[in-house]
Design a protein around this motif. Structure first.
Motif, mmCIF file in Angstrom:
data_model
loop_
_atom_site.group_PDB
_atom_site.id
_atom_site.type_symbol
_atom_site.label_atom_id
_atom_site.label_comp_id
_atom_site.label_asym_id
_atom_site.label_seq_id
_atom_site.Cartn_x
_atom_site.Cartn_y
_atom_site.Cartn_z
ATOM 1 N N ARG A 25 0.853 -1.204 0.000
ATOM 2 C CA ARG A 25 0.000 0.000 0.000
ATOM 3 C C ARG A 25 0.884 1.248 0.000
ATOM 4 O O ARG A 25 1.273 1.755 1.050
ATOM 5 C CB ARG A 25 -0.918 -0.006 1.226
ATOM 6 N N GLN A 26 1.163 1.745 -1.178
ATOM 7 C CA GLN A 26 2.024 2.917 -1.302
ATOM 8 C C GLN A 26 1.393 4.040 -2.118
ATOM 9 O O GLN A 26 1.948 5.133 -2.203
ATOM 10 C CB GLN A 26 3.351 2.516 -1.970
ATOM 11 N N ASN A 150 8.766 -1.813 -20.119
ATOM 12 C CA ASN A 150 7.620 -1.789 -19.206
ATOM 13 C C ASN A 150 7.620 -2.968 -18.246
ATOM 14 O O ASN A 150 7.262 -2.824 -17.065
ATOM 15 C CB ASN A 150 6.316 -1.761 -20.002
ATOM 16 N N THR A 151 8.000 -4.151 -18.730
ATOM 17 C CA THR A 151 8.009 -5.324 -17.862
ATOM 18 C C THR A 151 9.044 -5.171 -16.748
ATOM 19 O O THR A 151 8.795 -5.528 -15.593
ATOM 20 C CB THR A 151 8.295 -6.599 -18.685
ATOM 21 N N ARG A 159 5.783 1.403 -6.761
ATOM 22 C CA ARG A 159 6.282 2.759 -6.563
ATOM 23 C C ARG A 159 7.071 3.227 -7.776
ATOM 24 O O ARG A 159 6.929 4.370 -8.215
ATOM 25 C CB ARG A 159 7.142 2.802 -5.298
ATOM 26 N N MET A 160 7.886 2.354 -8.343
ATOM 27 C CA MET A 160 8.638 2.715 -9.540
ATOM 28 C C MET A 160 7.680 3.019 -10.692
ATOM 29 O O MET A 160 7.869 3.988 -11.437
ATOM 30 C CB MET A 160 9.583 1.578 -9.933
ATOM 31 N N THR A 161 6.639 2.210 -10.834
ATOM 32 C CA THR A 161 5.646 2.449 -11.882
ATOM 33 C C THR A 161 5.006 3.822 -11.711
ATOM 34 O O THR A 161 4.823 4.569 -12.676
ATOM 35 C CB THR A 161 4.556 1.356 -11.850
ATOM 36 N N ILE A 342 8.361 -11.549 -2.823
ATOM 37 C CA ILE A 342 8.552 -11.069 -1.447
ATOM 38 C C ILE A 342 9.268 -9.729 -1.440
ATOM 39 O O ILE A 342 8.928 -8.818 -0.676
ATOM 40 C CB ILE A 342 9.358 -12.108 -0.635
ATOM 41 N N ARG A 343 10.263 -9.576 -2.303
ATOM 42 C CA ARG A 343 11.070 -8.347 -2.311
ATOM 43 C C ARG A 343 10.297 -7.161 -2.874
ATOM 44 O O ARG A 343 10.438 -6.035 -2.394
ATOM 45 C CB ARG A 343 12.336 -8.555 -3.132
ATOM 46 N N ARG A 344 9.489 -7.398 -3.904
ATOM 47 C CA ARG A 344 8.864 -6.284 -4.623
ATOM 48 C C ARG A 344 7.382 -6.113 -4.337
ATOM 49 O O ARG A 344 6.803 -5.102 -4.715
ATOM 50 C CB ARG A 344 9.059 -6.474 -6.126
#
Length: 475
Positions: A25-26, A150-151, A159-161, A342-344
């Motif tokens: 949730r960002q 995009n992938t 957040r990067m998106t 898990i990381r992303r």
């Protein structure tokens, strides 16, 4: 560090339906607005202006105006259902929980026609446009480049998106502002012809004609509904999702009407465009050239290509992956699509699969003369049918099941939205109707197969239950 109280509340909302909070949730309200605008593309009408102009008898601004009105009712129904069921999955979840699980499966199947095909269409349109601008680079290489970028961005995290799409959105708005300013000045200095015919032309007006054009123009609006896919990644929860959808729809609608009205008054050969259509997709850029010369036409063409190929298709990939994730965790699609990094904190397998499907689809459709037209028609048909189911789910869930006394919100508003969209669907492209119904029939076959194999569609938490862990694997 303790979680904010509102995040705990949102996690509790998910727990009531048997799910754990696994996505991150960002996203704030401004992120949702940027996401929705990028998905819709503020300059989207530039790419299909000629088709809508010809299909509407020149009343292109009217087609977009009616599209806004029709989808305002749809946005209202989305807001009602996302508050009732604050989770990813959009129409799939709303119909499944508001009506029944089998109906939800079919609604998800129909909306897949929209979400799975949209990225492929966007990549194809962008690649063809960039190839025409830089002929040395083949279409397939542009496709591969857009999909790869995009992938990677979407695999890094939401957040990067959000950051990338905000930057791209600013660029699109700058280009649009330049066009509006130059076109307005051109009309003021005697170029083109000032007219209200883009809103109403007595010589060409009929409701079936306008409805048919609206069915094409709807392509520019698709994306506002994608915000609902981010219900599990929004800091403000379901109410923030509803507000963002309404705001994005109105903002984009105003921009669409303004740019198409100005362009309609600058079309160099209106009679020719009405008679022959716009097979090369250059009608808007021809109008831009009348307004400001070759530099403005090139600027609009390149900006449209980049907008469709990068930010628009980027957020479309996000929405598609969330739909696949939501259906997979309910065991209505293969379980590997429900795996979350898990990381992303992103549904990594669904994201990668969306990229692969988009690439293959785009490469195939690039070999067909009618590839872009066929994809556009199928996408619009799938979206509008799903919206019809959404309106029905509002009535069934709130008015019938919950015995709501709010007749305006839970009967009148969705009823009007259903009636408008039903009329548009009936007057849509016949080929799109046939192919769309064939896709729906295939969905019914798949549904029958699920019953036969003992995997009857069932959604957790149709009555409040304790959180389960069986539905998702994490990698």
């Amino acid at each position: 560090m303790p979680e904010p109280a509102e995040d705990v509340v949102h996690e509790q909302d998910l727990a009531r339906y048997g799910y754990r909070q696994e996505l991150s949730r960002q996203l704030r309200f401004r992120d949702l607005i940027a996401y929705g605008l990028v998905y819709m593309v503020p300059i989207a009408p530039m790419a299909i202006f000629g088709s809508v102009y010809a299909g509407s008898g020149g009343m292109v601004a009217l087609a977009y105006g009616i599209g806004v009105v029709a989808l305002v009712f749809t946005a209202f129904s989305y807001a009602q259902m996302v508050r009732a069921f604050p989770m990813s999955g959009s129409v799939y979840n709303y119909a499944g929980r508001g009506i029944s699980a089998p109906v939800g499966f079919l609604a998800g199947w129909v909306i897949l026609l929209d979400y799975v095909l949209v990225p492929g269409l966007l990549y194809l349109v962008a690649s063809v446009a960039m190839h025409s601008t830089v002929p040395a680079v083949p279409v397939w290489l542009w496709l591969l480049g857009f999909v790869a970028v995009n992938t990677v961005v979407n695999s890094v995290g939401i957040r990067m998106t959000a950051v990338v799409t905000r930057v791209m959105l600013v660029g699109e708005l700058i280009v649009l502002a330049i066009f509006l300013a130059v076109a307005g000045w051109a009309l003021a200095t005697g170029k083109g012809r000032f007219s209200w015919e883009a809103f109403y032309n007595a010589d060409t007006f009929t409701w079936p004609v306008v409805a048919g054009a609206v069915s094409i123009a709807v392509l520019s609006f698709l994306g506002f509904d994608g915000i609902s896919m981010l219900a599990e990644e929004s800091k403000g929860g379901s109410r923030q999702i509803g507000r963002a959808m309404a705001a994005v729809l109105v903002l984009a609608g105003v921009l669409f009407v303004a740019q198409t009205w100005l362009a309609a008054m600058l079309v160099p050969d209106p009679a020719g465009l009405l008679a022959e259509g716009d097979p090369n997709g250059t009608a808007f850029y021809d109008a831009a050239q009348v307004a400001g010369g070759g530099w403005l036409a090139t600027l609009c063409a390149v900006a449209t290509a980049i907008a469709w190929g990068l930010p628009n298709s980027m957020v479309a990939q996000v929405a598609t992956s969330r739909l696949l994730y939501a259906m997979a965790r309910d065991r209505q699609l293969p379980a590997f699509l429900a795996k979350v990094s898990i990381r992303r904190n992103v549904p990594i397998n669904a994201t990668l699969l969306t990229g692969v499907v988009s690439l293959v689809l785009g490469l195939y459709m690039a070999t067909r003369a009618d590839g872009i037209t066929l994809l556009s028609s199928l996408i619009n048909f799938g979206a509008m049918v799903a919206f019809l189911v959404l309106h029905v789910s509002v009535v069934v869930h709130h008015l019938i099941r919950q015995r709501s006394g709010n007749w305006w919100a839970h009967l009148v508003m969705p009823g009007i939205g259903f009636a408008i969209l039903a009329y548009v669907v009936v007057n849509a492209n016949i080929a799109a109707q046939r192919l769309g119904l064939a896709w729906l029939a295939l969905g019914m076959v798949v549904l029958a197969g699920l019953y036969v194999s003992g995997r009857r569609p069932a959604l957790s938490g149709l009555a409040p239950v304790q959180p389960q862990s069986r539905h998702v694997e994490r990698v």
